[in-house]
Scaffold this active site. Sequence first.
Site, mmCIF file in Angstrom:
data_model
loop_
_atom_site.group_PDB
_atom_site.id
_atom_site.type_symbol
_atom_site.label_atom_id
_atom_site.label_comp_id
_atom_site.label_asym_id
_atom_site.label_seq_id
_atom_site.Cartn_x
_atom_site.Cartn_y
_atom_site.Cartn_z
ATOM 1 N N ASP A 35 0.816 -1.216 0.000
ATOM 2 C CA ASP A 35 0.000 0.000 0.000
ATOM 3 C C ASP A 35 0.851 1.267 0.000
ATOM 4 O O ASP A 35 2.003 1.270 0.453
ATOM 5 C CB ASP A 35 -0.906 0.041 1.238
ATOM 6 C CG ASP A 35 -2.166 -0.783 1.044
ATOM 7 O OD1 ASP A 35 -2.273 -1.467 0.005
ATOM 8 O OD2 ASP A 35 -3.029 -0.754 1.944
ATOM 9 N N HIS A 89 3.804 -2.365 3.330
ATOM 10 C CA HIS A 89 3.785 -0.988 2.825
ATOM 11 C C HIS A 89 5.114 -0.684 2.138
ATOM 12 O O HIS A 89 6.174 -0.949 2.708
ATOM 13 C CB HIS A 89 3.559 0.020 3.961
ATOM 14 C CG HIS A 89 2.197 -0.051 4.578
ATOM 15 N ND1 HIS A 89 1.872 -0.992 5.532
ATOM 16 C CD2 HIS A 89 1.064 0.677 4.368
ATOM 17 C CE1 HIS A 89 0.609 -0.824 5.899
ATOM 18 N NE2 HIS A 89 0.103 0.185 5.203
#
Length: 752
Positions: free
Chosen positions: A109, A261
């Site tokens: 993400d 991430h």
Amino acid sequence: MTTPTPHPAPPARGRRRAPSRMERAAGRAAALQRPRVLLALLLLLALTCVMLLDGYLRAEVGGDERVRTGASAGDVPDDVLDGGPILTFPGGRATTVSVPDKTIVLTFDDGPDPTWTPQVLEILDTYDVPGTFFLVGSMVSRHPDIVRNMVEQGNEVGVHTFTHVDLSYQSTARVTREIEQTQLALAGAAGITTTLFRAPYSSETDAIDDYSWPVYESLGADGYTSVFVDTDSDDWKRPGVSKIVEWATPEDGEGASVLFHDAGGERSQTIEALPKYIEKMKAKGYTFTTVSGAMAEQQSTQPQQSPQPQESQPAQQSGGGLQAAHHRATGATLYEGKALIAAVAVAEWTVPALSAGLVVVGVAVMGRFAMMLVLARRHHRKRNRRRFGWGPPVTGPVSVIVPAYNEKECIEATLRSLARGTHPVEIIVVDDGSTDGTAEIAESLGLPGVRVVRQANAGKPAALNNGVRHARYDIVVMMDGDTVFEPDTVRHLVQPFADPSVGAVAGNAKVGNRRTLIGAWQHIEYVMGFNLDRRMYDLLRCMPTIPGAIGAFRREAVLQVGGMSDDTLAEDTDLTIALHRAGWRVVYEEHARAWTEAPASLGQLWSQRYRWSYGTMQALWKHRRSLTDKGPSGRFGRVGMPLVVLFQVVTPVFAPLIDVFTVYSMLFVDFRAALLAWLAVLGVQVVCAAYAFRLDREKYRYLLMMPLQQLAYRQMMYLVLIHSCVTALTGGRLRWQKLKRTGEVGTPAGSG
């Protein structure tokens, strides 16, 4: 004095007067300037758009940082909350898909990030593992090359909104904009659109609530697949490499959609943990796939519907991974996406460059203020200590030249102020082809020592040269036809000529019509910007301009440099620089005050300052070789020319960056800090202005208008200078434009 002649007869009733040669020339000049004005405004608009785009890439105006927690989920079907991490809506019915056993879907993400994403891609490529990246559109537009490499490597990409906001708080229009802009960014960066979506702040299905559920239903109806996770590494907490690996590991044998991430903060622990995690899972017999790969194994019998909001075609498989969720961007979507990427590239280059320029401008502006304060104080103390210590008092008569073109409103006040003077003068009114009876008014006054010289309209330089030829005395004072002198003005003005090295003297021009807002703004500018500057330049012996409203010259010096030239629109600056280069000294006499009528409207002010700015550029270019002048005559080139270019051209062009970046920072960075910084700069300017007012013995009440002056007046001066620069760069020519006079400055006013 010549015999008065009758006023010209008015045109016959019913007949339209044919425009004069000057009027026709002014009309042609105005027509030529309109495109340049438009170009200047377009440049300003382009700069504004670039900065707004750059700010939008970081956080939408009024960026919403709210994150909803603890909301009920009564409207969300239980099989969605308890189902797999992949949510689709085939046939309009919510369906979840789980990741097959012994299978890992690696998802990332918040990227792409120029530091961390390339390292993640390198690890995935090394281990021949695909990933699914949910990208923030603003980051995609700023780093398109990374996204292109990501897709070519065989990874999948999905939408993670454009500005990373919680969509449960947003309107339908905002949600649509967040998705569409991200799709455009993907189209411009990699030539694709995608059917995958993940909402910010919603990693697991239990994050779906009654507020966000309509968003997922709407996106599902458009064919989007919403992707959640079973297992969250929580790497954003930076708990340590071992914890990240542990938290990302599913129960033995179970498949999982795992969240990491690749952006959004310092990700060194993620980079270190990722290869360890891949090795661990492979050692347990796990395989890695993308979201599309997992769906291909576990999807229901109904095929997934592809979204139709973009012009797109299914993409073929390429590289080392499936790209079934990708669609090739075509038509308007592709070209709009490329335009977005190009615009962002311009913004990404422009804003940092402007930021660096702002630092330079800020240092220059603060340095200038400091220099003006220090040198102005020294100048004031030095000149007031010696007062008329130039040598023996100058008591001989001087010639005052008044060039006049259609000055019927002002000429009487001008001549009567000269007649009241305490120094002996002859007054030469050079009528430059006036059509309003200016010459007749001057002759009818019957004032002693006034001569009227008539000439066909040839412009102010020619009128001044004609006046110099008719002057009887060695010192000539030049003034404008809309200016009035105090009784002691000429006496103060000529005293420096006791020094034989002085070739010219600048007087202290004051705004007489300062009761209006525009007049008050110009009053502040004259006192602070012009007269404080002249004190500095005088002490440095590089005065760039003798003001047309009040200046005195040694006739010998004027003739030596060939008189007033019409090569530029700033004949006063041109002549002053020529005198420097001829070895004459140019000084400033603060006690010689003249009251002039400043433009009373924005249009008139624009015309005047445009001529000044453009004329100054012309004069500097004409005398560019002064930079290589040697000896005392080269002082202006060595000192004055760089200062004038820096302080009157470069700095004014970029000085409004202070205001522009203040607005930018208020909108996109930190409102309070930006406001305090702007007020600090304004405070420095107020201090300088207050000191200038003190030196000129002006009333401080006008300083109350400085904040508004900075907000409005300075921006206008910026546009004027940009207009002048555009004219200079495009090789334009500008003619003199006569300003409308009211005669408001009737008598020398007090300084209040």
